[in-house]
Design an enzyme around this catalytic site. Structure first.
Site, PDB file in Angstrom:
ATOM      1  N   ASP A 220       0.839  -1.194   0.000  1.00 20.24           N
ATOM      2  CA  ASP A 220       0.000   0.000   0.000  1.00 20.24           C
ATOM      3  C   ASP A 220       0.882   1.255   0.000  1.00 20.24           C
ATOM      4  O   ASP A 220       1.853   1.343   0.745  1.00 20.24           O
ATOM      5  CB  ASP A 220      -0.898  -0.018   1.249  1.00 20.24           C
ATOM      6  CG  ASP A 220      -1.903   1.107   1.271  1.00 20.24           C
ATOM      7  OD1 ASP A 220      -2.776   1.136   0.399  1.00 20.24           O
ATOM      8  OD2 ASP A 220      -1.803   1.955   2.184  1.00 20.24           O
ATOM      9  N   GLU A 288       1.865  -0.204  -4.894  1.00 21.10           N
ATOM     10  CA  GLU A 288       0.917   0.828  -5.324  1.00 21.10           C
ATOM     11  C   GLU A 288       1.626   2.174  -5.286  1.00 21.10           C
ATOM     12  O   GLU A 288       2.056   2.629  -4.224  1.00 21.10           O
ATOM     13  CB  GLU A 288      -0.304   0.869  -4.402  1.00 21.10           C
ATOM     14  CG  GLU A 288      -1.266   1.997  -4.760  1.00 21.10           C
ATOM     15  CD  GLU A 288      -2.221   2.363  -3.617  1.00 21.10           C
ATOM     16  OE1 GLU A 288      -3.349   2.781  -3.913  1.00 21.10           O
ATOM     17  OE2 GLU A 288      -1.815   2.238  -2.451  1.00 21.10           O
TER      18      GLU A 288
END
Length: 559
Positions: A220, A288
């Site tokens: 993330d 990401e």
């Protein structure tokens, strides 16, 4: 192969069976993203759980995916639905137990599926014991584990950095009489990666899951790990420079170029340490990258060579801009030029953005034809692929009433930006069961839109011509031809609205021509090759060097 109540009548493993010993298994893998709160509820509390994932794994294996990515299921106060972790080594009771996790891993591996889990290490929950200790005073063991800074002489925050969730990225703490940094919610304090102890501890948290059999991770906000130690103000962007791909246009976050609050050069060395750990286990990671100005550049930077991340994804295909042949060619070509030895992971939808069945297909007349075309495109580009649960069913973005919203992001910026709940509504398994077969609870955590029921998995399974069957056939086609999994890519000139490229691998060359428009097209090539009889996407014919394509048709040929 038929699916009956979430089980397979045939136990044929997924397409990765032959790749278990391949340390390059991640290259070209198709990853099915599971948002666990909304996948399958088995204890009737209205929230999905790990046992529910296990129950539905045969569906994913039958679809033809190679791996699953599970969004956070760790212990959390759930203020950002698991992206605020309070213990990196515990399963939140909402989702089950560690035994449930182990059983899920075992079943996935039995079916030939790799398992990737989210790692949210740029920040933790403010309920994590590290932060609870860190905020006590300025001298304890954890004092420097988060990003603390003194106020300016007038008491205002240390600089102008903004939070993605709105307002200042700094929150005052009365115990330390200092501000702490939070790029997201104020309950999500940023960890201080400039502290080697923090890096070492986070790598230990990752090792814990590798030891339990996890095959990889989705990282993330991977470019948020480091901030500039100088705490310089971010420069402003002009109106023309602002880009709403990362945050909605109503969010002042878009008014800055975040060159000091994230995406720092120190990140590269930490990613080398992360990769070295992965290599011990033959594991892989997809990062990401959230940056409106430098997204593709950072993807290229983080995936160059063989000592950084195996793959990353940016938001180039997750923003509202309509998909077109020209846009696909431009984005992929820019990545190939920036990182010829790098590897991307392409995604059209995920848990943070409006579903592409609404974002793009609402603009077209033949929705079904368009969505089949987008599936064909993403499954034949060079790179790995992330498919988001329900994408293969053509689920649209749910329109929810304000009182049904759960996402703090949507509540903050309502009504102009409605948040992320619309793409997170429960998966629909059965058209004739309550809540689409997701849960028997009186009221699930998010409502199931009635219009989704007609697209339920049981309605489409085994029915020729459905979008689900198109995905299944395209995934089988991809798996049968290594050229699509690991091959190189070279684009050809083509008429407006037509995407043409060549994939090549170990002597095999394949021409791919896709009409991304709603009008019939003709493309001319020096050689149109020999049509591949096993192609599941029709709507095209060739004679000589000419390829005639129906709207949203596709042509595959060996060269």
């Amino acid at each position: 192969m038929n699916i009956v109540y979430g089980t397979l009548q045939d136990e044929t493993p997924g397409s990765l069976t032959q790749q278990h010993d391949d340390r390059d298994w991640w290259r070209g893998t198709v990853i099915y993203q599971i948002y666990p709160r909304s996948f399958q509820d088995t204890n009737n509390d209205g929230i999905g759980d790990l046992q529910g994932i296990t129950r539905r794994l045969p569906y994913i294996a039958d679809l033809g995916a190679d791996a699953i990515w599970i969004s956070p299921f760790f212990q959390s106060p759930m203020e950002d639905f698991g992206y605020d972790v309070s213990d990196y080594r515990k399963v939140d009771p909402m989702f089950g137990t560690m035994a449930d996790f182990d059983a899920m891993i075992a079943e996935a591996h039995r079916l030939g599926l790799k398992v990737m889990i989210d790692q949210v290490i740029s920040h933790s929950s403010d309920q994590h014991h590290w932060f609870r200790h860190s905020r006590m005073d300025r001298t304890n063991r954890y004092a420097d584990w988060y990003v603390w800074a003194d106020a300016k002489p007038d008491g205002t925050p240390p600089n102008n950095w903004l939070s993605i969730f709105g307002g200042s990225a700094w929150e005052w703490d009365t115990r330390r009489e200092q501000y702490y940094l939070h790029n997201f919610l104020k309950s999500q304090p940023d960890l201080n990666f400039h502290n080697p102890d923090v890096q070492n501890q986070l790598l230990d948290e990752v090792r814990f899951w590798l030891d339990r059999g996890v095959d990889g991770f989705r990282l993330d906000t991977v470019n948020f790990y480091f901030h500039s130690a100088g705490l310089e103000d971010n420069p402003a962007l002009s109106v023309d420079e602002r880009n709403a791909s990362i945050a909605p246009s109503v969010n002042p976050y878009n008014y800055q170029n975040h060159i000091y609050s994230k995406s720092q050069p120190e990140n590269v060395e930490f990613l080398r340490r992360f990769r070295a750990l992965l290599d011990e286990y033959g594991a892989a990671a997809v990062g990401e990258v959230g940056d409106a100005q430098m997204g593709l550049d950072l993807v290229a930077q983080y995936t160059k060579g063989d000592d950084l991340l195996q793959m990353c994804y940016a938001f180039d295909f997750l923003e509202p801009t309509q998909l077109s042949a020209e846009r696909v060619k431009r984005v992929v070509s820019e990545f190939e030029a920036a990182a010829p030895d790098g590897w991307s992971c392409w995604a059209f939808s995920n848990h943070d953005v409006v579903r592409h069945a609404s974002r793009w297909a609402d603009q077209v007349i033949d929705r079904d034809g368009f969505l089949k075309m987008t599936a064909t495109v993403i499954l034949t580009l060079r790179g790995s692929v992330c498919l988001y649960q329900g994408e293969e069913l053509g689920l649209t973005e749910a329109v929810l009433d304000f009182e049904d919203l759960q996402d703090p992001y949507g509540i903050q910026f309502w009504p102009t930006f409605k948040g992320r709940d619309g793409c997170r509504t429960p998966m629909v398994w059965s058209h004739n069961e309550a809540h689409g077969g997701f849960s028997r609870a009186p009221k699930p955590w998010l409502p199931v839109p009635p219009e989704h029921l007609t697209s339920a998995a049981n309605v489409q399974t085994g029915q020729d011509g459905t979008l689900l069957e198109h995905y299944r056939k395209m995934l089988a086609f991809r798996s049968a031809h290594p050229v699509f999994v690991k091959g190189e890519i070279a684009f050809h000139d083509a008429p407006e609205g037509v995407l043409a490229f060549e994939r090549s691998f170990e002597g095999e060359r394949v021409l791919v021509v896709v009409n991304a428009s709603e009008h019939a097209k003709t493309a001319t090539f020096e050689h149109a090759g020999t049509a591949m009889n096993d192609s599941p996407h029709g709507g095209a014919e060739a004679s000589g060097g000419q390829v005639r394509l129906q709207p949203y048709g596709a042509y595959f040929a060996t060269l």
